[in-house]
Scaffold this motif. Structure first.
Motif, PDB file in Angstrom:
ATOM      1  N   SER A  96      34.535  39.801  48.085  1.00  0.00           N
ATOM      2  CA  SER A  96      35.717  39.158  46.861  1.00  0.00           C
ATOM      3  C   SER A  96      34.807  39.154  45.535  1.00  0.00           C
ATOM      4  O   SER A  96      34.770  39.972  44.920  1.00  0.00           O
ATOM      5  N   SER A  97      33.812  38.133  46.005  1.00  0.00           N
ATOM      6  CA  SER A  97      33.143  37.786  44.516  1.00  0.00           C
ATOM      7  C   SER A  97      32.575  39.469  43.254  1.00  0.00           C
ATOM      8  O   SER A  97      32.004  39.053  42.379  1.00  0.00           O
ATOM      9  N   TRP A  98      31.677  40.219  44.900  1.00  0.00           N
ATOM     10  CA  TRP A  98      30.779  41.035  44.013  1.00  0.00           C
ATOM     11  C   TRP A  98      31.678  42.059  43.594  1.00  0.00           C
ATOM     12  O   TRP A  98      31.536  43.329  42.503  1.00  0.00           O
ATOM     13  N   ILE A  99      33.196  42.727  44.641  1.00  0.00           N
ATOM     14  CA  ILE A  99      33.830  43.445  44.217  1.00  0.00           C
ATOM     15  C   ILE A  99      34.447  42.934  43.243  1.00  0.00           C
ATOM     16  O   ILE A  99      34.932  44.121  42.014  1.00  0.00           O
ATOM     17  N   TYR A 100      34.490  41.474  42.316  1.00  0.00           N
ATOM     18  CA  TYR A 100      35.212  41.257  41.300  1.00  0.00           C
ATOM     19  C   TYR A 100      34.099  41.740  39.755  1.00  0.00           C
ATOM     20  O   TYR A 100      34.475  42.355  39.139  1.00  0.00           O
ATOM     21  N   PHE A 101      33.139  41.354  40.603  1.00  0.00           N
ATOM     22  CA  PHE A 101      32.176  41.233  39.584  1.00  0.00           C
ATOM     23  C   PHE A 101      31.083  43.758  39.698  1.00  0.00           C
ATOM     24  O   PHE A 101      31.529  43.451  38.164  1.00  0.00           O
ATOM     25  N   THR A 102      31.887  43.811  40.460  1.00  0.00           N
ATOM     26  CA  THR A 102      31.547  45.274  39.636  1.00  0.00           C
ATOM     27  C   THR A 102      32.278  45.944  38.836  1.00  0.00           C
ATOM     28  O   THR A 102      32.257  46.340  38.434  1.00  0.00           O
ATOM     29  N   ALA A 103      34.144  45.436  39.689  1.00  0.00           N
ATOM     30  CA  ALA A 103      35.103  45.643  38.646  1.00  0.00           C
ATOM     31  C   ALA A 103      35.012  45.372  37.103  1.00  0.00           C
ATOM     32  O   ALA A 103      34.990  46.159  36.466  1.00  0.00           O
ATOM     33  N   ILE A 104      33.886  44.046  37.029  1.00  0.00           N
ATOM     34  CA  ILE A 104      34.331  43.359  35.779  1.00  0.00           C
ATOM     35  C   ILE A 104      33.157  44.421  35.050  1.00  0.00           C
ATOM     36  O   ILE A 104      32.901  44.749  33.353  1.00  0.00           O
ATOM     37  N   LEU A 105      31.891  44.362  35.953  1.00  0.00           N
ATOM     38  CA  LEU A 105      30.726  45.092  34.578  1.00  0.00           C
ATOM     39  C   LEU A 105      30.889  46.387  34.445  1.00  0.00           C
ATOM     40  O   LEU A 105      30.821  46.884  33.896  1.00  0.00           O
ATOM     41  N   SER A 228      17.768  31.324  35.137  1.00  0.00           N
ATOM     42  CA  SER A 228      19.608  31.421  35.713  1.00  0.00           C
ATOM     43  C   SER A 228      20.385  33.171  35.232  1.00  0.00           C
ATOM     44  O   SER A 228      21.086  33.569  35.426  1.00  0.00           O
ATOM     45  N   THR A 229      19.406  34.432  35.025  1.00  0.00           N
ATOM     46  CA  THR A 229      19.726  35.575  35.250  1.00  0.00           C
ATOM     47  C   THR A 229      19.626  36.400  36.004  1.00  0.00           C
ATOM     48  O   THR A 229      20.250  36.959  36.315  1.00  0.00           O
ATOM     49  N   PHE A 230      19.637  35.966  36.653  1.00  0.00           N
ATOM     50  CA  PHE A 230      19.730  36.001  38.505  1.00  0.00           C
ATOM     51  C   PHE A 230      20.944  35.706  38.373  1.00  0.00           C
ATOM     52  O   PHE A 230      21.528  36.329  39.976  1.00  0.00           O
ATOM     53  N   ASN A 231      21.942  34.600  38.390  1.00  0.00           N
ATOM     54  CA  ASN A 231      22.832  34.577  38.663  1.00  0.00           C
ATOM     55  C   ASN A 231      23.736  35.291  38.137  1.00  0.00           C
ATOM     56  O   ASN A 231      24.850  34.819  37.419  1.00  0.00           O
ATOM     57  N   LEU A 232      23.902  36.767  39.000  1.00  0.00           N
ATOM     58  CA  LEU A 232      25.108  37.277  38.154  1.00  0.00           C
ATOM     59  C   LEU A 232      26.230  37.169  38.318  1.00  0.00           C
ATOM     60  O   LEU A 232      27.240  37.236  37.307  1.00  0.00           O
ATOM     61  N   LEU A 233      27.032  36.275  39.114  1.00  0.00           N
ATOM     62  CA  LEU A 233      28.052  36.075  39.238  1.00  0.00           C
ATOM     63  C   LEU A 233      28.677  34.624  38.141  1.00  0.00           C
ATOM     64  O   LEU A 233      29.520  34.617  37.545  1.00  0.00           O
ATOM     65  N   GLU A 234      27.638  34.437  37.439  1.00  0.00           N
ATOM     66  CA  GLU A 234      28.051  33.012  36.938  1.00  0.00           C
ATOM     67  C   GLU A 234      27.979  34.122  35.287  1.00  0.00           C
ATOM     68  O   GLU A 234      28.705  33.741  33.851  1.00  0.00           O
ATOM     69  N   VAL A 235      27.139  35.325  35.376  1.00  0.00           N
ATOM     70  CA  VAL A 235      26.079  35.947  34.210  1.00  0.00           C
ATOM     71  C   VAL A 235      28.374  36.721  33.408  1.00  0.00           C
ATOM     72  O   VAL A 235      28.598  37.058  32.532  1.00  0.00           O
ATOM     73  N   ALA A 236      28.459  36.990  34.810  1.00  0.00           N
ATOM     74  CA  ALA A 236      30.196  37.385  34.629  1.00  0.00           C
ATOM     75  C   ALA A 236      30.886  37.086  34.586  1.00  0.00           C
ATOM     76  O   ALA A 236      32.264  36.902  35.043  1.00  0.00           O
ATOM     77  N   ALA A 237      31.009  35.985  34.808  1.00  0.00           N
ATOM     78  CA  ALA A 237      32.022  34.458  34.758  1.00  0.00           C
ATOM     79  C   ALA A 237      33.108  34.577  35.691  1.00  0.00           C
ATOM     80  O   ALA A 237      34.170  34.338  35.977  1.00  0.00           O
ATOM     81  N   VAL A 238      32.488  35.330  37.635  1.00  0.00           N
ATOM     82  CA  VAL A 238      33.349  35.942  37.824  1.00  0.00           C
ATOM     83  C   VAL A 238      33.189  33.435  38.813  1.00  0.00           C
ATOM     84  O   VAL A 238      34.381  33.627  39.609  1.00  0.00           O
TER      85      VAL A 238
END
Length: 369
Positions: A96-105, A228-238
């Motif tokens: 679900s987190s990566w689905i949110y990330f894809t949608a946000i991106l 920190s660049t690798f923490n994509l879910l944090e970068v996208a605020a998921v």
């Protein structure tokens, strides 16, 4: 004088990177027939394979009699206080987190295109045109664009603690990215479109082996991305964004890998292009990242205090300096800290970006910025 007896049993995590404490027993101390402080500390030695990088668990027993006193500095654990860099545990990921990330991106890219990049609807071209009116020199405009981006980017980063308290971590990350991203795109596009403006200072592109050397240097520079660049879910605020204190991987080589990578990238491109615009861009970018060294350390010191000072004491800004002077001891299997999914992803993206250079250049040219 009252005395209190504190008996505690704790399970602490130690990492086998050369910072283990030895088991110790502190003696009882007496003064004038009265016990002023009794501190008995028993620590079992960590049982580990010296070549392992996995956490090793140590059982610590503390029996302490004191009068309003904390454990002394010499009694603190000397293990890692920072985080393990570039870790990606597949088993802990949520679909679900990566689905949110894809949608946000997707939403971010759409809004960025409509509001900034598309010349018929966005403000990107108007912004570049406004800055370009300040000078006829591409070098000056390049420096102004970098100065604007650096001021906003570093300024918001400096305001992070206060901003997160006022509006929360996720809203502040959205604000930070929403302002920084368009400015970064404008700066990159302007550089691509005007990289051959200005005065040609040298021409070395025909030198044998130079292209291969600079290509390799540029490739290596992307492995100096800040973890920190690798923490994509944090970068996208998921996930809730955090200010991390990293201590392994690339941090062993340099505490500020982003600065080192930027310097390598700038030198490689400046040597290849060889003109005044490339020099101006490199001066601006390197100056921004050197400021980031000071500002980054300042922010980490405020957030983490003594823990950061401990990390600072065994790392260095200059690459390999802490290793060479003995403050940083690399484990035998140090290379395993780079055999991780984020670095595989960096490899694929970096190679893809190289082969996509013609497409990137064509897209930038079509914007006429």
């Amino acid at each position: 004088m009252a005395a209190s007896v504190v008996v505690s049993t704790s399970l602490s995590v130690c990492f086998n990177y050369g910072y283990h404490r030895r088991p110790s027993i502190s003696a009882l101390s007496c003064h004038s027939n009265s016990i002023t402080k009794t501190n008995l500390k028993l620590s079992s030695q960590c049982f580990s394979n010296s070549n392992s990088v996995a956490p090793i668990y140590c059982r610590k027993f503390v029996a302490r009699t004191s009068i309003g006193e904390n454990e002394s500095e010499s009694e603190k654990e000397l293990g890692f206080v920072g985080e393990d860099s570039a870790v990606f545990e597949l088993g802990k990921q949520k679909v679900s987190s990566w689905i949110y990330f894809t949608a946000i991106l997707g939403v971010v890219l759409y809004v960025l295109n409509v509001a900034w990049i598309d010349n018929s609807t966005g403000y990107g071209k108007a912004f570049i045109d406004a800055v370009s009116t300040l000078s006829d020199s591409s070098e000056v405009v390049m420096l102004i664009l970098i100065l604007i981006f650096a001021g906003v980017h570093s300024g918001l980063a400096s305001f992070r603690n206060t901003g997160e308290k006022l509006i929360g971590e996720r809203p502040f990350r959205v604000l930070f990215a929403g302002i920084s991203l368009p400015l970064a795109v404008s700066t990159v596009v302007y550089f691509i479109n005007h990289r051959y403006d200005g005065l040609q200072l040298w021409q070395l592109q025909d030198a044998p082996g130079l292209h291969q050397l600079l290509w390799l240097s540029n490739f290596i520079s992307f492995f100096f991305l800040y973890p920190s660049t690798f923490n994509l879910l944090e970068v996208a605020a998921v996930d809730k964004p955090k200010l991390h204190l990293w201590e392994t991987g690339i941090i062993r080589i340099t505490r500020h890998p982003q600065m080192v990578g930027q310097v390598i990238w700038c030198l490689a491109h400046t040597i290849w292009i060889g003109n005044s615009v490339a020099v101006a861009a490199s001066i601006g970018l390197i100056a921004h990242h050197l400021f980031g060294v000071w500002n980054g350390d300042r922010r980490l010191a405020i957030r983490y205090g003594e823990d950061f000072e401990l990390v600072r004491s065994r790392t260095s800004v200059v690459p390999f300096a802490a290793i060479l002077d003995g403050r940083q001891e690399l484990p035998k299997d140090f290379y395993k800290e780079f055999i991780r999914l984020p670095y595989l992803t960096v490899t694929v993206i970096t190679l893809g970006a190289y082969f996509a250079h013609p497409l990137m250049q064509a897209a930038s040219f079509n914007l006429h910025w």
